[in-house]
Design an enzyme around this catalytic site. Structure first.
Site: not given
Length: 239
Positions: A58, A10, A159, A154, A8
């Site tokens: 985030h 960001e 995640d 997040h 994942d």
């Protein structure tokens, strides 16, 4: 041996076409559908502003990223972790698009993600299994009873850990782990990630319901009927 990396990211914003950049990468490793405890986690200095909308998701601020390495300084370790693995990503075109854009900034001839790894998109998989339903990561956690209580904001590594639980459950339920309770550190690591645990290990044992005498009598009566029509052979009565 099948090696998978659940990944994942960001980012500073939603649109890679607008020059937005990666600010966090989180990966956890699966070997033969078992989480190994090895992970890669890195915050990245994007050298640009972060959109307010992305910041609200985030919570990663420019001040926090001050002094963090740029992508060119972490790319060797990142490639070493993902190369030749099958990547498992929720909404893969988003993350892969950002990763490929970072590769292009380093070298326009740099191999793209698809040439380095195969990719499984869990969003596509979820939509095929649950058409017409919500298939966000949060929705899948609720559907598959995966604990995401700590997910108020997040985070890429968090995640990735949660997605690993969801993916294993969605594709067969195997979530047996062999991890230690070590703290996750920035950068690649071989220790456990702490939050990962055996899925549903804290659930109460399922009750055992025994047939009533009346239900046993009805069952035996049905077996008698089967015996009559099968020449006396009833597999359920064979010892």
């Amino acid at each position: 041996m099948k090696r998978q990396v659940v990944l994942d990211t960001e980012t500073t914003g939603l649109e890679v076409s607008q020059g937005h950049r990666i600010i966090e990468i989180g990966c956890v490793e699966l070997i033969n559908r078992r989480l190994t405890g090895r992970h890669f986690h890195q915050y990245i200095q994007p050298e640009r502003d972060i959109d307010a909308g992305a910041l609200a998701v985030h919570g990663i601020t420019p001040e926090f990223l001050a002094g963090k390495p740029t992508f060119d300084r972490i790319v060797k370790d990142f490639l070493g972790f993902i190369e030749d693995a099958e990547l498992v990503i929720h909404n893969a075109p988003f993350d892969v698009g950002f990763i490929d854009a970072e590769f292009m900034r380093l070298d326009r001839n740099h191999p793209n993600t698809a040439s380095l790894c195969s990719v499984v998109d869990t969003l596509t998989l979820a939509r095929s299994k649950h058409p017409g339903q919500r298939n966000s990561l949060d929705a899948l956690c609720q559907r598959y009873h995966v604990d995401n209580a700590s997910r108020t904001l997040h985070g890429a590594l968090l995640d990735a850990e949660i997605l690993a639980d969801v993916y294993l459950t969605m594709t067969g339920g195997q979530t047996t782990l062999g991890l230690h309770d070590e703290q996750s550190e920035e950068g690649g690591g071989a220790g456990g990630t702490g939050r990962i645990r055996r899925l549903n290990a804290d659930r109460a044992a399922l009750p055992v319901l025994c047939a009533t005498p009346q239900e046993v009598d009805r069952h035996e009566s049905r077996l008698d009927q089967i015996a009559t029509h099968s020449g006396g052979t009833v597999l359920w009565r064979e010892q």
